[in-house]
Design a protein around this motif. Structure first.
Motif, PDB file in Angstrom:
ATOM      1  N   PHE A  15      14.453 -11.843  28.067  1.00  0.00           N
ATOM      2  CA  PHE A  15      13.971 -12.819  28.809  1.00  0.00           C
ATOM      3  C   PHE A  15      12.748 -12.816  29.861  1.00  0.00           C
ATOM      4  N   VAL A  18      11.784  -9.807  35.018  1.00  0.00           N
ATOM      5  CA  VAL A  18      12.508  -8.985  36.047  1.00  0.00           C
ATOM      6  C   VAL A  18      13.116  -7.634  35.476  1.00  0.00           C
ATOM      7  N   GLY A  19      13.400  -8.000  34.171  1.00  0.00           N
ATOM      8  CA  GLY A  19      13.437  -6.668  33.292  1.00  0.00           C
ATOM      9  C   GLY A  19      14.670  -5.898  33.576  1.00  0.00           C
ATOM     10  N   LEU A  46      22.837  -9.501  36.216  1.00  0.00           N
ATOM     11  CA  LEU A  46      22.300 -10.106  34.997  1.00  0.00           C
ATOM     12  C   LEU A  46      22.345 -11.522  35.524  1.00  0.00           C
ATOM     13  N   CYS A  47      21.489 -12.356  34.954  1.00  0.00           N
ATOM     14  CA  CYS A  47      21.816 -13.898  35.155  1.00  0.00           C
ATOM     15  C   CYS A  47      22.373 -14.198  33.891  1.00  0.00           C
ATOM     16  N   LYS A  49      21.205 -16.125  31.454  1.00  0.00           N
ATOM     17  CA  LYS A  49      20.382 -15.807  30.253  1.00  0.00           C
ATOM     18  C   LYS A  49      20.585 -14.534  29.717  1.00  0.00           C
ATOM     19  N   HIS A 195      13.472 -16.175  37.702  1.00  0.00           N
ATOM     20  CA  HIS A 195      13.488 -15.137  38.171  1.00  0.00           C
ATOM     21  C   HIS A 195      14.889 -14.542  38.781  1.00  0.00           C
ATOM     22  N   VAL A 197      17.519 -12.603  38.913  1.00  0.00           N
ATOM     23  CA  VAL A 197      18.115 -11.580  39.597  1.00  0.00           C
ATOM     24  C   VAL A 197      17.168 -11.144  40.673  1.00  0.00           C
TER      25      VAL A 197
HETATM   26 FE1  SF4 Z   1      17.202 -11.225  31.982  1.00  0.00          FE
HETATM   27 FE2  SF4 Z   1      17.833 -12.932  34.055  1.00  0.00          FE
HETATM   28 FE3  SF4 Z   1      17.390 -10.158  34.378  1.00  0.00          FE
HETATM   29 FE4  SF4 Z   1      15.546 -12.211  34.033  1.00  0.00          FE
HETATM   30  S1  SF4 Z   1      16.917 -12.117  35.443  1.00  0.00           S
HETATM   31  S2  SF4 Z   1      15.658  -9.984  33.079  1.00  0.00           S
HETATM   32  S3  SF4 Z   1      16.706 -13.425  32.394  1.00  0.00           S
HETATM   33  S4  SF4 Z   1      19.151 -11.315  33.038  1.00  0.00           S
END
Ligand code: SF4
Length: 701
Positions: A15, A18-19, A46-47, A49, A195, A197
């Protein structure tokens, strides 16, 4: 009970920019769960998503066979059909038949109408290798530079300003540098949502004592952590930023040593900002003069100040000017070129940095080598083994310009891989009319997207976890995404499809493993020259620029010079230019579009991810509770939102964060496709449309 995974595959999140690195837990050919890995950008975090947005890959609506439009199915009618019935206008075909129709058809249009009659949109969701081969196909197979992707809709204006001012369109410092900054300025961005994370690192920095200055017309969640929140009036970025620079110059806070040794054009900037006193700008931007003075002093005098910005800055007709002001602010105060300082345009898609680096843009070959620059064309022609005369020496058409060219009759065929312009382009009804007017539209995707509705040929592609490739995050970190599962049915990997089409366009391509594509690409890209496939397999991530194989990579750039001919950065003054369409008696409110935490862009993946769809199932308009009360609408009630270009019905949500007179709508809902309402007016430099401002009317029911 949850299945015990048979295999664990290290990869990255599909998604946002941020990677985050993650692990796919796989059982048979199914991903059963996802966990965070200890990657440089996320350290295990991780978020929602990244954690829950994976089962779209197993959705029953995945395309599993090539499809060809039935002869008796007019495109104009398809868009209005019940989505459940759209499949009926297509018939299944063999790969041979579909590729012959797609590749052969594109070749015929090129031969009959000239090489500028074709255009291609690649995708920032694809890998670097896919982006690289896609642009190579357009430049050598179509014979034009008509290749672009969603960077045009995201940070094109930021990149235009950065290239002009400091010679590089990428970020100067990684997100993680917020932990070393004394002051962090976040403007026109909502990291908690877009974004997530990165937002957690900003919050961690605040906990350690960093002062957060948050500037945005909407009061986002980060406001809870901010030292100051400047909820300025929509469209007044230049007024606010010039006023801050006015204070810095007038109060002698500019870093004269930095200005003298590393920049040009200071006098013109100082003369320009002299007209923008905080007292004069306060009524315009709705922020009192003393607050503007306070944050200007804080930013200028801290040991390290860092700026992060998002599409609230870039998606305006004056997006380039907005970014010019941010660059000038950093240069004026010497807040660039060290850890904990710098400029960070937060990249949207997980690979929008990499796709742009790889040349998926109409004005530049890979690594930002301009198509018009003497010698560049010859160099690529030699590397690609084609006559230089075959390569176009003029910039191609951008995303929105392609739609105009179709309606003007000059572009007749398109190849779209992984993008959904029927949902994501501004004034989407107009964009849909353009797509429907094509003689031939070839769409390569994993679902029957709204763009695929208008296709003549649909090629079933691979989802993110079904292929291996490299992806470059917002920090310029090149990371390896690995194949965890196989594509369903007859769906194929995107690289294979691109190569098959290339053959039918007369190109003699023979790539085996994806690493061969990567190797060709890095040999043509000085900034990636030192990143080998073996190194990526071993380390998982290397940050560019990385010019040699022994080089460790460069997280912080511009420490000594700027990559401009004289090594110096340039101030570019900006003046106030109003939005293209201001509210009036008929359309009295302002529409701001954007994203939600749970959904990604046009929603094709996240709305088919069970958990994410359950969290945010319906289209919503976020409106200030007092505005809702004035309209007599209760939260949850249905409202109709209209602009001069179209209207949609959605559910009202009371939102204290929204400014009075503004409506915020996410663009992921096909049933209320908000881009039908947005304005296609473009920033003249970045050619980015004004998604963040147009006039609308809101009514109950
Ligand atoms: Fe994926 Fe969420 Fe990390 Fe963005 S912040 S790379 S959407 S897990």
């Amino acid at each position: 009970a949850m299945a015990v995974p048979e295999r664990q595959v290290p990869s990255v999140c599909p998604f946002c920019g941020v990677g985050c690195q993650l692990t796919y837990n796989v059982q048979g050919n199914r991903i059963v769960s996802v966990e965070g890995r200890d990657g440089p950008a996320n350290h295990g975090r991780l978020c929602v998503k990244g954690r829950y947005g994976f089962d779209y890959a197993h959705h029953p609506q995945r395309l599993t066979k090539p499809l060809i439009r039935r002869a008796d199915a007019p495109k104009s009618a398809t868009m209005a059909m019940d989505p459940a019935r759209v499949l009926e206008v297509f018939r299944e075909a063999s790969w041979e038949e579909a590729l012959a129709l797609a590749g052969g058809g594109l070749a015929r249009l090129r031969d009959a109408h000239g090489r500028k009659a074709l255009a291609g949109f690649g995708s920032a969701k694809g890998s670097n290798e896919e982006a690289y081969l896609f642009q190579k196909l357009v430049r050598t197979g179509f014979g034009s530079n008509n290749v672009d992707h969603c960077t045009r809709l995201c940070h094109a204006s930021s990149v235009a300003a950065l290239l002009e001012g400091i010679g590089s369109g990428a970020v100067s410092n990684p997100v993680m540098d917020v932990l070393q900054a004394e002051v962090v300025l976040v403007i026109g961005a909502n990291p908690t949502v877009n974004h997530p994370v990165a937002a957690t690192w900003i919050k961690n920095a605040v906990k350690q004592g960093t002062k957060l200055i948050l500037c945005d017309p909407r009061r986002s969640e980060l406001a809870r952590h901010a030292h100051r929140t400047l909820q300025f009036k929509p469209d007044t970025d230049v007024a606010l930023l010039n006023a801050m620079m006015h204070v810095i110059v007038a109060e002698g806070l500019a870093d004269q040593a930095f200005i003298a040794s590393r920049t040009r054009g200071y006098e013109a900037l100082a003369a320009n900002v002299a007209q923008y006193s905080p007292e004069a700008m306060a009524p315009l931007c709705g922020i009192d003069a003393e607050t503007i003075r306070h944050v200007a002093r804080l930013y200028a005098t801290s040991k390290g100040s860092m700026i992060l910005w998002g599409m609230g800055v870039s998606q305006h007709v004056h997006g380039t000017d907005n970014a010019r002001c941010l660059i000038a602010l950093a240069l004026l105060t010497g807040q660039i070129g060290r850890p904990g300082t710098g400029l960070h345009p937060l990249r949207g898609q997980n690979n929008v940095q990499g796709a742009s680096d790889a040349g998926l843009i109409p004005m530049m070959y890979p690594d930002y080598q301009r198509v018009t620059e003497p010698g560049v064309r010859e160099r690529f022609a030699q590397a690609w083994n084609v006559p230089a005369a075959l390569l176009d020496d003029q910039p191609g058409l951008t995303v929105v310009e392609v739609m105009e060219a179709i309606l003007a009759g000059s572009v007749k065929g398109m190849y779209i891989m992984g993008e959904n312009p029927a949902m994501s382009d501004p004034d989407a009804n107009h964009a849909r009319a353009a797509l429907a007017a094509l003689d031939l539209l070839v769409v390569q995707d994993i679902f029957l997207t709204e763009t695929a509705y208008l296709a003549d040929v649909i090629l079933p592609a691979s989802a993110f976890p079904e292929k291996t490739g490299t992806f470059t995050n917002t920090d310029r970190l090149v990371q390896l995404g690995r194949e965890a599962i196989e594509p369903p049915g007859e769906a194929k990997q995107d690289l294979w499809i691109i190569c098959q089409l290339a053959r039918r366009l007369g190109l003699d391509w023979n790539y085996g493993h994806v690493a061969e594509v990567f190797d060709e690409m890095r040999r043509l890209m000085p900034s990636m020259a030192g990143i080998t496939w073996q190194r990526l397999e071993r380390d998982g991530a290397v940050v560019h620029p990385c010019p040699e194989e022994q080089h460790p990579g460069t997280p912080v750039v511009f420490t000594e010079t700027f990559p401009r001919p004289d090594g110096k950065a340039r101030f570019v003054p900006a003046d106030i230019i109003p939005a293209n369409e201001r509210p009036d008696a008929e359309y009295p409110m302002v529409l701001i579009t954007g994203r939600q935490l749970e959904h990604w862009h046009t929603g094709s993946m996240t709305r088919r991810a069970t958990v994410l769809d359950a969290l945010e199932p319906d289209p919503v308009a976020l409106v200030h509770p007092l505005d809702l009360a004035e309209l007599g609408v209760v939260p949850g009630g249905v409202v109709t939102l209209a602009s001069r270009r179209g209207s949609v019905a959605l559910y009202a949500r009371a939102d204290e964060a929204s400014p009075r007179g503004a409506v915020f709508v996410p663009f992921c809902y096909y049933e209320a496709a908000i881009n039908r309402l947005t304005n296609a007016a473009l920033d003249p430099f970045g050619k980015i449309p004004e998604f963040k401002y147009c006039a609308v009317r809101l009514a109950a029911g």
